[in-house]
Design an enzyme around this catalytic site. Sequence first.
Site, PDB file in Angstrom:
ATOM      1  N   LYS A   6     109.817  69.942  39.189  1.00 49.42           N
ATOM      2  CA  LYS A   6     109.937  68.542  38.560  1.00 49.42           C
ATOM      3  C   LYS A   6     110.772  67.760  39.159  1.00 49.42           C
ATOM      4  O   LYS A   6     111.968  68.354  39.815  1.00 49.42           O
ATOM      5  CB  LYS A   6     109.987  68.661  37.267  1.00 49.42           C
ATOM      6  CG  LYS A   6     108.763  69.584  36.419  1.00 49.42           C
ATOM      7  CD  LYS A   6     109.005  69.423  34.952  1.00 49.42           C
ATOM      8  CE  LYS A   6     107.818  69.978  34.007  1.00 49.42           C
ATOM      9  NZ  LYS A   6     107.970  69.858  32.579  1.00 49.42           N
ATOM     10  N   TYR A  23      98.984  65.063  31.942  1.00 42.84           N
ATOM     11  CA  TYR A  23      99.667  65.225  30.426  1.00 42.84           C
ATOM     12  C   TYR A  23      98.728  64.576  29.577  1.00 42.84           C
ATOM     13  O   TYR A  23      99.205  64.616  28.342  1.00 42.84           O
ATOM     14  CB  TYR A  23     101.129  64.843  30.513  1.00 42.84           C
ATOM     15  CG  TYR A  23     102.240  65.705  31.106  1.00 42.84           C
ATOM     16  CD1 TYR A  23     102.094  67.057  30.729  1.00 42.84           C
ATOM     17  CD2 TYR A  23     102.899  65.214  32.193  1.00 42.84           C
ATOM     18  CE1 TYR A  23     103.062  67.998  31.334  1.00 42.84           C
ATOM     19  CE2 TYR A  23     103.738  66.214  32.776  1.00 42.84           C
ATOM     20  CZ  TYR A  23     103.950  67.572  32.505  1.00 42.84           C
ATOM     21  OH  TYR A  23     104.673  68.412  33.104  1.00 42.84           O
ATOM     22  N   PHE A  74     107.158  62.132  22.681  1.00 38.69           N
ATOM     23  CA  PHE A  74     107.870  62.266  23.883  1.00 38.69           C
ATOM     24  C   PHE A  74     106.968  61.882  25.085  1.00 38.69           C
ATOM     25  O   PHE A  74     107.390  61.873  26.144  1.00 38.69           O
ATOM     26  CB  PHE A  74     108.217  63.495  23.991  1.00 38.69           C
ATOM     27  CG  PHE A  74     107.242  64.726  24.177  1.00 38.69           C
ATOM     28  CD1 PHE A  74     106.465  65.215  25.184  1.00 38.69           C
ATOM     29  CD2 PHE A  74     107.343  65.675  23.029  1.00 38.69           C
ATOM     30  CE1 PHE A  74     105.751  66.128  25.103  1.00 38.69           C
ATOM     31  CE2 PHE A  74     106.472  66.639  22.958  1.00 38.69           C
ATOM     32  CZ  PHE A  74     105.658  66.951  24.161  1.00 38.69           C
ATOM     33  N   ARG A 101     104.821  82.169  33.722  1.00 40.42           N
ATOM     34  CA  ARG A 101     105.405  81.927  32.774  1.00 40.42           C
ATOM     35  C   ARG A 101     106.725  82.619  32.187  1.00 40.42           C
ATOM     36  O   ARG A 101     107.543  82.190  31.768  1.00 40.42           O
ATOM     37  CB  ARG A 101     104.412  81.741  31.616  1.00 40.42           C
ATOM     38  CG  ARG A 101     103.328  80.607  31.788  1.00 40.42           C
ATOM     39  CD  ARG A 101     102.281  80.437  30.529  1.00 40.42           C
ATOM     40  NE  ARG A 101     103.047  79.800  29.386  1.00 40.42           N
ATOM     41  CZ  ARG A 101     102.988  78.504  29.215  1.00 40.42           C
ATOM     42  NH1 ARG A 101     102.561  77.710  30.418  1.00 40.42           N
ATOM     43  NH2 ARG A 101     103.617  78.215  28.153  1.00 40.42           N
ATOM     44  N   ARG A 116     114.182  78.389  34.220  1.00 41.87           N
ATOM     45  CA  ARG A 116     114.861  77.617  33.392  1.00 41.87           C
ATOM     46  C   ARG A 116     116.238  77.645  32.800  1.00 41.87           C
ATOM     47  O   ARG A 116     117.161  76.982  32.666  1.00 41.87           O
ATOM     48  CB  ARG A 116     113.973  77.089  32.385  1.00 41.87           C
ATOM     49  CG  ARG A 116     112.830  76.423  32.707  1.00 41.87           C
ATOM     50  CD  ARG A 116     111.333  76.270  31.650  1.00 41.87           C
ATOM     51  NE  ARG A 116     110.413  75.412  31.953  1.00 41.87           N
ATOM     52  CZ  ARG A 116     109.298  75.632  31.458  1.00 41.87           C
ATOM     53  NH1 ARG A 116     108.879  76.479  30.675  1.00 41.87           N
ATOM     54  NH2 ARG A 116     108.256  74.733  31.934  1.00 41.87           N
ATOM     55  N   ASN A 148     113.091  69.965  32.433  1.00 36.86           N
ATOM     56  CA  ASN A 148     113.112  71.309  32.553  1.00 36.86           C
ATOM     57  C   ASN A 148     112.697  72.234  33.814  1.00 36.86           C
ATOM     58  O   ASN A 148     112.140  73.440  33.863  1.00 36.86           O
ATOM     59  CB  ASN A 148     112.391  72.111  31.410  1.00 36.86           C
ATOM     60  CG  ASN A 148     110.956  71.858  31.346  1.00 36.86           C
ATOM     61  OD1 ASN A 148     110.457  71.114  32.051  1.00 36.86           O
ATOM     62  ND2 ASN A 148     110.165  72.197  30.236  1.00 36.86           N
ATOM     63  N   HIS A 193     106.914  73.192  35.663  1.00 33.93           N
ATOM     64  CA  HIS A 193     105.689  73.407  34.830  1.00 33.93           C
ATOM     65  C   HIS A 193     104.890  74.618  35.426  1.00 33.93           C
ATOM     66  O   HIS A 193     104.804  74.763  36.561  1.00 33.93           O
ATOM     67  CB  HIS A 193     104.859  72.156  35.009  1.00 33.93           C
ATOM     68  CG  HIS A 193     103.551  72.431  34.380  1.00 33.93           C
ATOM     69  ND1 HIS A 193     103.343  72.154  33.191  1.00 33.93           N
ATOM     70  CD2 HIS A 193     102.257  72.609  35.155  1.00 33.93           C
ATOM     71  CE1 HIS A 193     101.844  72.475  32.738  1.00 33.93           C
ATOM     72  NE2 HIS A 193     101.429  72.735  33.932  1.00 33.93           N
ATOM     73  N   GLU A 234      94.009  71.884  36.708  1.00 36.88           N
ATOM     74  CA  GLU A 234      95.215  71.299  37.165  1.00 36.88           C
ATOM     75  C   GLU A 234      95.394  71.586  38.654  1.00 36.88           C
ATOM     76  O   GLU A 234      95.834  70.687  39.365  1.00 36.88           O
ATOM     77  CB  GLU A 234      96.535  72.006  36.556  1.00 36.88           C
ATOM     78  CG  GLU A 234      96.656  71.729  34.960  1.00 36.88           C
ATOM     79  CD  GLU A 234      97.691  72.356  34.373  1.00 36.88           C
ATOM     80  OE1 GLU A 234      98.040  72.279  33.175  1.00 36.88           O
ATOM     81  OE2 GLU A 234      98.526  73.417  34.955  1.00 36.88           O
TER      82      GLU A 234
HETATM   83  P1  CMP Z   1     105.322  71.363  30.466  1.00 34.38           P
HETATM   84  O1  CMP Z   1     105.375  72.820  30.726  1.00 34.38           O
HETATM   85  O2  CMP Z   1     105.590  70.559  31.644  1.00 34.38           O
HETATM   86  O3  CMP Z   1     104.326  70.780  29.648  1.00 34.38           O
HETATM   87  C1  CMP Z   1     104.587  69.545  28.589  1.00 34.38           C
HETATM   88  C2  CMP Z   1     105.968  69.203  28.607  1.00 34.38           C
HETATM   89  O4  CMP Z   1     106.608  68.392  27.857  1.00 34.38           O
HETATM   90  C3  CMP Z   1     106.882  70.304  28.557  1.00 34.38           C
HETATM   91  O5  CMP Z   1     106.944  70.948  29.942  1.00 34.38           O
HETATM   92  C4  CMP Z   1     108.202  69.816  28.545  1.00 34.38           C
HETATM   93  O6  CMP Z   1     108.968  69.283  29.696  1.00 34.38           O
HETATM   94  C5  CMP Z   1     107.952  68.350  27.852  1.00 34.38           C
HETATM   95  N1  CMP Z   1     108.545  68.190  26.492  1.00 34.38           N
HETATM   96  C6  CMP Z   1     108.147  69.167  25.706  1.00 34.38           C
HETATM   97  N2  CMP Z   1     108.811  68.742  24.280  1.00 34.38           N
HETATM   98  C7  CMP Z   1     109.525  67.919  24.587  1.00 34.38           C
HETATM   99  C8  CMP Z   1     110.404  67.038  23.817  1.00 34.38           C
HETATM  100  N3  CMP Z   1     110.923  67.316  22.570  1.00 34.38           N
HETATM  101  N4  CMP Z   1     111.057  66.134  24.481  1.00 34.38           N
HETATM  102  C9  CMP Z   1     110.617  65.673  25.725  1.00 34.38           C
HETATM  103  N5  CMP Z   1     109.992  66.442  26.402  1.00 34.38           N
HETATM  104  C10 CMP Z   1     109.335  67.371  26.020  1.00 34.38           C
END
Ligand code: CMP
Length: 139
Positions: free
Chosen positions: A10, A50, A58, A86, A103, A113, A116, A127
């Site tokens: 990311k 997404y 969010f 994962r 992470r 984070n 993904h 995906e």
């Molecule tokens: P990802 O696995 O890419 O899939 C969904 C993403 O939403 C997740 O990683 C996080 O980066 C993001 N996400 C989840 N919870 C929150 C939150 N509370 N605020 C902002 N981003 C979020």
Amino acid sequence: ALERTFSIIKPDATARNLTGAVNAVIEKAGLRIVAQKRIQMTRAQAEEFYGVHRERPFFGELVDFMISAPVVVQVLEGENGIARYREVMGATNPENAAEGTIRKLYAKSVGENSVHGSDAPDTAKIEIAQFFAGNEIVG
Ligand code: CMP
């Protein structure tokens, strides 16, 4: 069985020049990078990717973040590859991520984070197909 998963390095990670560091963790974990490209995601691509999170509070922040800098999209292959990746990524919130996970090592927050990874075989297929043609994946 050998299984493929979809990965994104990311914007928070690419901006800090951590592509190689993340890839080193992936490869040390026994996953093979069978496709990879660095792209600037468009808003439309991020919103499609997404889509399941569209109603979450969010969502807007997530899309803005994913297009804030380049990302590296990848296909990873390995034994039990989806679950394996994962484990290697660690918990979504870096505060809960285990030692040695991507992470724990690199993520800044639950939103920023660093990586993904697909959560299941059906989503992995969808995906991967959003970003790669079959002939771009070389196992
Ligand atoms: P990802 O696995 O890419 O899939 C969904 C993403 O939403 C997740 O990683 C996080 O980066 C993001 N996400 C989840 N919870 C929150 C939150 N509370 N605020 C902002 N981003 C979020």
